[in-house]
Write an enzyme that holds these catalytic residues in place. Structure first.
Site, PDB file in Angstrom:
ATOM      1  CG  PHE A   6      -1.913  -1.105   1.291  1.00  0.00           C
ATOM      2  CD1 PHE A   6      -2.310  -1.670   0.324  1.00  0.00           C
ATOM      3  CD2 PHE A   6      -2.491  -1.297   2.607  1.00  0.00           C
ATOM      4  CE1 PHE A   6      -3.225  -2.833   0.574  1.00  0.00           C
ATOM      5  CE2 PHE A   6      -3.339  -2.444   2.598  1.00  0.00           C
ATOM      6  CZ  PHE A   6      -3.929  -3.116   1.481  1.00  0.00           C
ATOM      7  NE  ARG A  44      11.332  -3.673   3.402  1.00  0.00           N
ATOM      8  CZ  ARG A  44      10.381  -4.462   3.242  1.00  0.00           C
ATOM      9  NH1 ARG A  44      10.677  -5.896   3.030  1.00  0.00           N
ATOM     10  NH2 ARG A  44       9.089  -4.104   3.050  1.00  0.00           N
ATOM     11  CG  ASP A  75      11.955   0.680  13.235  1.00  0.00           C
ATOM     12  OD1 ASP A  75      10.712   0.546  13.424  1.00  0.00           O
ATOM     13  OD2 ASP A  75      12.561  -0.192  13.748  1.00  0.00           O
ATOM     14  CE1 TYR A 104      -2.776  -6.431  10.804  1.00  0.00           C
ATOM     15  CE2 TYR A 104      -4.922  -7.637  10.512  1.00  0.00           C
ATOM     16  CZ  TYR A 104      -3.905  -6.450  10.052  1.00  0.00           C
ATOM     17  OH  TYR A 104      -4.341  -5.725   8.918  1.00  0.00           O
TER      18      TYR A 104
END
Length: 257
Positions: free
Chosen positions: A21, A42, A63, A156
């Site tokens: 996304f 990354r 992060d 989650y």
């Protein structure tokens, strides 16, 4: 009556922009002429994005779980990227699909740290500038898992329920400031989501979407872009969207033999 025009964001800050996304959102806004801060852990994956749009896209190693790092990164944004019009809190993940009694607490910590704490760190760092300018838009990535439970969804789903409620409470806190808030809550979409959830097991990840047509990252990016470009006097509170092939299941019932 004056003609009402759509909102045209100048600068968009996207977390988790290295794939899925986030990458699709970054491309959608950049294609529309916005400056984009593409933030991700990354940075090697951001090279294609930066190469595609040049100085219009600012790759940022970040992060979201690092509270001090988030604050420092936002404070150090170059002047041309510093007035963020749209924050897309996309960074997030699911890990594992086992029952709570067997779950790995490290997985739970990582989901809470990323999906909840990372989201609030980024929001808190960028929100004061929006309020001072009396404009801006916070768009949070929730999930249908925050509303509809399923086996193995445990933390989650709980983290995404937090995102939903946090978004609603932001709306209340920001009343009268001109700052908008939207929670986008997708169902099944074919990204790296399942690959991450199953620790890189491609077979398990592919099985999730076997025999059906899931949504794509571009579908979700389009809904986010739509909400962000609505006229300033319109706030889209929540967008819930699913693949047409996905709907609702019956309640589970445990029956004695």
């Amino acid at each position: 009556m004056a003609r009402v025009t759509s909102t045209k964001p100048g600068t968009v800050f996207v977390t988790g922009a290295s794939s899925g996304f986030g990458a699709a959102v970054a491309r959608r806004f950049a294609a529309d002429g916005a400056r984009v801060v593409a933030a991700a852990r990354r940075t090697d994956r951001l090279k294609d994005l930066a190469g595609e749009f040049g100085p219009q896209v600012l790759p940022l190693q970040l992060d979201v779980r690092d509270r001090a790092g988030v604050a420092a990164a936002v404070a150090a944004l170059p002047e041309e990227f510093s007035a963020v019009d749209v924050l897309v809190n996309n960074a997030g993940l699911a890990l594992g699909l086992g029952p709570a009694q067997d779950a790995d607490l490290d997985d739970w910590d990582q989901m809470i740290d990323t999906n909840c704490k990372g989201l609030v760190y980024c929001t808190r760092a960028i929100l004061p500038g929006m309020v001072a300018r009396r404009r801006g838009h916070v768009i949070n990535l929730g999930s249908v898992a925050g509303s509809y439970p399923y086996p193995g969804g445990n933390v989650y789903g709980g983290s995404k329920a937090f995102v939903h409620q946090f978004s609603l409470n932001l709306r209340s806190d920001l009343h009268g400031t001109g700052v908008r808030v939207t929670c986008v809550e997708p169902g099944m979409a074919d990204t790296e989501f399942s690959l991450v959830r199953f620790s890189g097991d491609r077979g398990k990840a592919d099985n999730v979407y076997e025999g059906m047509q899931p949504m794509t990252a571009d579908d979700i990016a389009e809904s986010i872009h739509w909400a962000a470009t609505m006229p300033q006097h319109v706030n889209v509170n929540t967008i819930e969207l699913m693949a047409t092939a996905q709907s609702f299941a019956p309640f589970q019932v445990a029956r004695e033999p």
